[in-house]
Design an enzyme around this catalytic site. Structure first.
Site: not given
Length: 249
Positions: A69, A192
């Site tokens: 991530c 993101c």
């Protein structure tokens, strides 16, 4: 139990450190709950490692794990430096490989490494899509306007390909806008990091942008990507929000 709340470019995370690995899927569901818990997109656990500054465990809010991530990598690097007293330059281990980070005040840049793979483009719903693994798999569609973002299409493709789904709009040679539907969250998120990295890489391959760009996600907070020596670098601001003792009783 003490937790630390972090915010990075539209994503928020609960972070803490532990002595050893464990299955913390249920813990992630509890603390990431926005009503009964602290509330976050994900849970990050910092663990000791003999060869690197640390190792992490990363959990999505639904308790599932993810290899990588991008925004969480910047948040946990900030935590490691300012809360745990580690150096401004760090190397830490994730399931996607070793991540390098450098902290300068509240700005953190991470080297996301090399793209794992790209696949051949395909057509769906009269749109061209291409898969790119920038730490986790992402489907990318380049559109003329981000208003074309369709959540039903995203949900279908996410399940069919087990990938995150991104719409990208090229503004000019130096800037891109991106919207992302994230697996694990199962909804559109404000940003993101790996999704933006995938959009940037594919746009760069297609000669749509230069090797350094500004990207604007749904959060409207600008972040910066560059491609150097086959690696993608991701830089942006990180905010340490608060620390809290959570009561499990």
């Amino acid at each position: 139990m003490k937790f630390y709340k972090y915010y990075a470019n539209g994503n928020d995370f609960v972070i803490f450190s532990a002595d050893k690995k464990a299955d913390r899927s249920e813990l992630a569901k509890i603390v990431c709950n926005r009503y009964k818990g602290i509330g976050a997109d994900g849970l990050v656990v910092l663990l000791p490692h003999k060869d690197y500054d640390f190792e992490w465990e990363f959990y999505n809010k639904d308790g599932s794990t993810a290899s990588m991530c991008g925004n969480a990598s910047r948040a946990v690097a900030h935590f490691a430096h300012y809360i745990k007293g580690m150096d401004v330059k760090l190397r830490f281990l994730t399931s996607a490989g070793v991540i390098e980070a450098e902290i300068e005040k509240d700005f953190v840049e991470v080297n996301l490494g090399q793209i794992k793979y790209t696949k051949k483009a395909f057509e769906f719903d009269n749109k061209t899509w291409q898969e790119c693994d920038s730490g986790v798999p992402h489907l990318v569609h380049f559109c003329e306007n981000l208003d074309a973002f369709d959540k039903k299409t995203c949900e279908f493709l996410r399940k069919k390909y087990n990938a995150n789904v991104n719409y990208a709009e090229i503004i000019n040679k130096n800037s891109i806008k991106v919207r992302t539907f994230e697996r694990g969250v199962e909804d559109e998120t404000l940003a993101c990091g790996t999704g933006m990295a995938a959009c940037f890489y594919l746009a760069f391959l297609k000669k749509m942008v230069q090797n350094e760009v500004k990207i604007i996600p749904k959060s409207k907070e600008e972040v910066f990507f560059r491609f150097q020596k086959d690696c993608i670098y991701f830089k942006g601001k990180v905010r340490y929000c608060f620390e809290a003792n959570y009561n499990f009783s």
